[in-house]
Design a protein around this motif. Structure first.
Motif, PDB file in Angstrom:
ATOM      1  N   LYS A  46       0.842  -1.201   0.000  1.00 42.84           N
ATOM      2  CA  LYS A  46       0.000   0.000   0.000  1.00 42.84           C
ATOM      3  C   LYS A  46       0.876   1.250   0.000  1.00 42.84           C
ATOM      4  O   LYS A  46       0.613   2.227  -0.721  1.00 42.84           O
ATOM      5  CB  LYS A  46      -0.902  -0.012   1.244  1.00 42.84           C
ATOM      6  N   LEU A  47       1.930   1.237   0.813  1.00 45.62           N
ATOM      7  CA  LEU A  47       2.861   2.370   0.881  1.00 45.62           C
ATOM      8  C   LEU A  47       3.561   2.577  -0.464  1.00 45.62           C
ATOM      9  O   LEU A  47       3.747   3.717  -0.909  1.00 45.62           O
ATOM     10  CB  LEU A  47       3.888   2.115   1.987  1.00 45.62           C
ATOM     11  N   ASN A  48       3.908   1.477  -1.143  1.00 43.43           N
ATOM     12  CA  ASN A  48       4.563   1.575  -2.451  1.00 43.43           C
ATOM     13  C   ASN A  48       3.651   2.242  -3.485  1.00 43.43           C
ATOM     14  O   ASN A  48       4.091   3.089  -4.266  1.00 43.43           O
ATOM     15  CB  ASN A  48       4.968   0.183  -2.946  1.00 43.43           C
ATOM     16  N   TYR A  49       2.377   1.843  -3.476  1.00 44.69           N
ATOM     17  CA  TYR A  49       1.420   2.452  -4.405  1.00 44.69           C
ATOM     18  C   TYR A  49       1.258   3.950  -4.125  1.00 44.69           C
ATOM     19  O   TYR A  49       1.167   4.762  -5.049  1.00 44.69           O
ATOM     20  CB  TYR A  49       0.063   1.762  -4.302  1.00 44.69           C
ATOM     21  N   GLU A  50       1.210   4.314  -2.854  1.00 49.51           N
ATOM     22  CA  GLU A  50       1.079   5.740  -2.496  1.00 49.51           C
ATOM     23  C   GLU A  50       2.289   6.537  -2.986  1.00 49.51           C
ATOM     24  O   GLU A  50       2.137   7.665  -3.482  1.00 49.51           O
ATOM     25  CB  GLU A  50       0.933   5.869  -0.972  1.00 49.51           C
ATOM     26  N   ASN A  51       3.478   5.942  -2.866  1.00 46.02           N
ATOM     27  CA  ASN A  51       4.699   6.615  -3.343  1.00 46.02           C
ATOM     28  C   ASN A  51       4.693   6.762  -4.864  1.00 46.02           C
ATOM     29  O   ASN A  51       5.092   7.802  -5.407  1.00 46.02           O
ATOM     30  CB  ASN A  51       5.945   5.847  -2.891  1.00 46.02           C
ATOM     31  N   ILE A  80       2.103   6.967  -6.797  1.00 45.00           N
ATOM     32  CA  ILE A  80       1.106   7.995  -7.154  1.00 45.00           C
ATOM     33  C   ILE A  80       1.693   9.390  -6.978  1.00 45.00           C
ATOM     34  O   ILE A  80       1.511  10.274  -7.825  1.00 45.00           O
ATOM     35  CB  ILE A  80      -0.178   7.815  -6.303  1.00 45.00           C
ATOM     36  N   GLN A  81       2.426   9.594  -5.878  1.00 52.03           N
ATOM     37  CA  GLN A  81       3.061  10.896  -5.653  1.00 52.03           C
ATOM     38  C   GLN A  81       4.107  11.194  -6.730  1.00 52.03           C
ATOM     39  O   GLN A  81       4.204  12.331  -7.217  1.00 52.03           O
ATOM     40  CB  GLN A  81       3.725  10.933  -4.269  1.00 52.03           C
ATOM     41  N   LYS A  97      -4.372   4.284  -8.741  1.00 51.60           N
ATOM     42  CA  LYS A  97      -5.411   4.594  -7.752  1.00 51.60           C
ATOM     43  C   LYS A  97      -6.360   3.416  -7.570  1.00 51.60           C
ATOM     44  O   LYS A  97      -6.807   3.125  -6.459  1.00 51.60           O
ATOM     45  CB  LYS A  97      -6.185   5.838  -8.175  1.00 51.60           C
ATOM     46  N   LEU A 115      -4.505   0.883  -5.588  1.00 50.12           N
ATOM     47  CA  LEU A 115      -4.397   1.338  -4.198  1.00 50.12           C
ATOM     48  C   LEU A 115      -5.712   1.119  -3.445  1.00 50.12           C
ATOM     49  O   LEU A 115      -5.704   0.703  -2.284  1.00 50.12           O
ATOM     50  CB  LEU A 115      -4.026   2.831  -4.159  1.00 50.12           C
ATOM     51  N   SER A 162      -5.977  -1.241  -0.281  1.00 52.89           N
ATOM     52  CA  SER A 162      -6.404  -0.565   0.959  1.00 52.89           C
ATOM     53  C   SER A 162      -7.561  -1.314   1.594  1.00 52.89           C
ATOM     54  O   SER A 162      -7.609  -1.492   2.818  1.00 52.89           O
ATOM     55  CB  SER A 162      -6.816   0.881   0.672  1.00 52.89           C
TER      56      SER A 162
END
Length: 405
Positions: free
Chosen positions: A293-298, A300-301, A339, A342, A346
């Motif tokens: 989940k953290l990898n996907y958030e990174n 996306i950023q 997204k 993610l 999530s």
């Protein structure tokens, strides 16, 4: 922030014209003055009310049992109810205990204060659980209430903050008391005798015993809390039905030790079953999902940063508009896919988190069961909301933990 539009016609003010601004110094000061005016008005209203209280003019809407509103809103004796009040005081003077008085009133078919007021056209009184039986606390309140000797008492509570609804009980020295304010139902001599008799019967306060099922054992028939009777082998008894010999829960009782053993046995078996289910062991991927989940958030950023750099390149004319649109479309598609992934991870992570919390709770319960070997307050507070006891020795448990239902 809350997308609320405010319009003041007199001030020619509309928030839509100010883009979130306050509307200027003048409008801000008006709001401040209005707020102080409201607080000042509340204080003056409270001061006026207390002034009337001290003069004995302010009257509560609710009259004590035995009284009614008369001319000029003054208290007058309600003869029918006053007879009951006198009867209660006389029974105390005759040496009867509070439970004996409750039984006597029930046998005489005398309505409780709530039932009496409902019969007289009152509203807002919950008599659904009374069944014509006087509660011991109601009788106690009557025999200790100074209103019955003509003393006017007000101002027992005060609000914690202006404009709030929470209140606190003030010290008795702060109460407003006016002797001989209204007609007395009980003479001062008899009232004092009753208070002395109560004090003589009172035992010296002992250290409060905290037991595991405090206020949790309920009569399954009348839905009243069963009292714990302290003795060599303590029992829970239904006192509410003690006046009604025809009640299904008359003389209903259960031994505390017997109830503890029964509940502990049920909890132990239920916990063992839940800990052995396959669903409780299928949470090994939780930490892996958190990292994913953290990898996907990174990612996306990073994608957003790339889009911003792409736009800067367009402004600096480092790339053409055609190339910009082409690359932007690629980034948008990538963002949508990221997204979506993610959202999926999530949801899965949240479900695994709940499973992990559930397993942790059950392991905690299992540890308490293993270490204690009996029902204690920790286990009771963790798991049990209510225990309903029925005459046929049947017990129903309202659990706090959903998995035990």
């Amino acid at each position: 922030m809350f997308k609320v539009r405010f319009i003041s016609i007199n001030d020619n003010f509309d928030t839509i014209n100010y883009n979130g601004d306050t509307g200027g110094m003048e409008f801000a000061f008006k709001n401040l003055i209005n707020e102080y005016y409201s607080i000042d008005l509340s204080r003056k209203s409270k001061t006026a009310k207390y002034s009337k209280m001290r003069k004995g003019e302010y009257q509560s809407k609710i009259c004590r049992f035995g009284y009614k509103k008369g001319k000029n809103n003054r208290l007058e004796i309600d003869d029918e109810a006053a007879k009951v009040v006198k009867m209660i005081f006389q029974m105390v003077l005759d040496g009867k205990s509070i439970p004996q008085i409750a039984q006597c009133l029930y046998e005489k078919n005398i309505p409780t204060p709530g039932e009496y007021k409902i019969n007289k056209g009152g509203s807002g009184y919950d008599i659904s659980r009374s069944g014509g039986i006087w509660s011991l606390s109601t009788i106690t309140r009557i025999i200790t209430d100074e209103h019955y000797i003509g003393t006017y008492i007000m101002g027992k509570t005060t609000l914690k903050e202006i404009g709030g609804h929470r209140s606190r009980t003030k010290d008795e020295s702060e109460w407003i008391k006016i002797p001989d304010h209204h007609p007395a139902i009980i003479s001062k001599e008899d009232f004092e005798k009753v208070q002395k008799m109560r004090k003589a019967l009172k035992c010296e306060k002992k250290k409060t015993h905290i037991y595991p099922l405090k206020s949790k054992v309920i009569c399954g028939c009348c839905n009243h809390t069963m009292n714990r009777k302290p003795m060599k082998s303590p029992v829970f008894i239904c006192r509410h039905s003690s006046s009604d010999k025809n009640a299904p829960c008359y003389k209903l009782e259960i031994k505390e030790k017997e109830l503890h053993n029964l509940l502990f046995d049920i909890i132990s078996k239920q916990a063992a079953v839940l800990l052995n289910t396959d669903s409780m062991n299928d949470i090994k991927d939780y930490d892996k999902n958190i990292q994913e989940k953290l990898n996907y958030e990174n990612l996306i950023q990073e994608c957003y940063k790339s889009k911003r750099r792409l736009y800067e390149q367009l402004l600096l004319k480092e790339i053409s508009l055609e190339k910009y649109n082409e690359l932007k479309s690629e980034y948008d598609n990538k963002l949508n896919n990221l997204k979506s992934s993610l959202a999926d991870i999530s949801l899965k992570t949240e479900l695994l988190k709940k499973e992990k919390e559930k397993e942790t709770t059950l392991h905690d319960i299992s540890d308490v069961i293993s270490n204690e070997g009996t029902l204690n307050k920790t286990l009771s507070d963790l798991l049990i909301d209510k225990v309903f006891v029925y005459p046929d020795n049947r017990v129903e448990i309202a659990w706090k933990v959903q998995e035990f239902n």
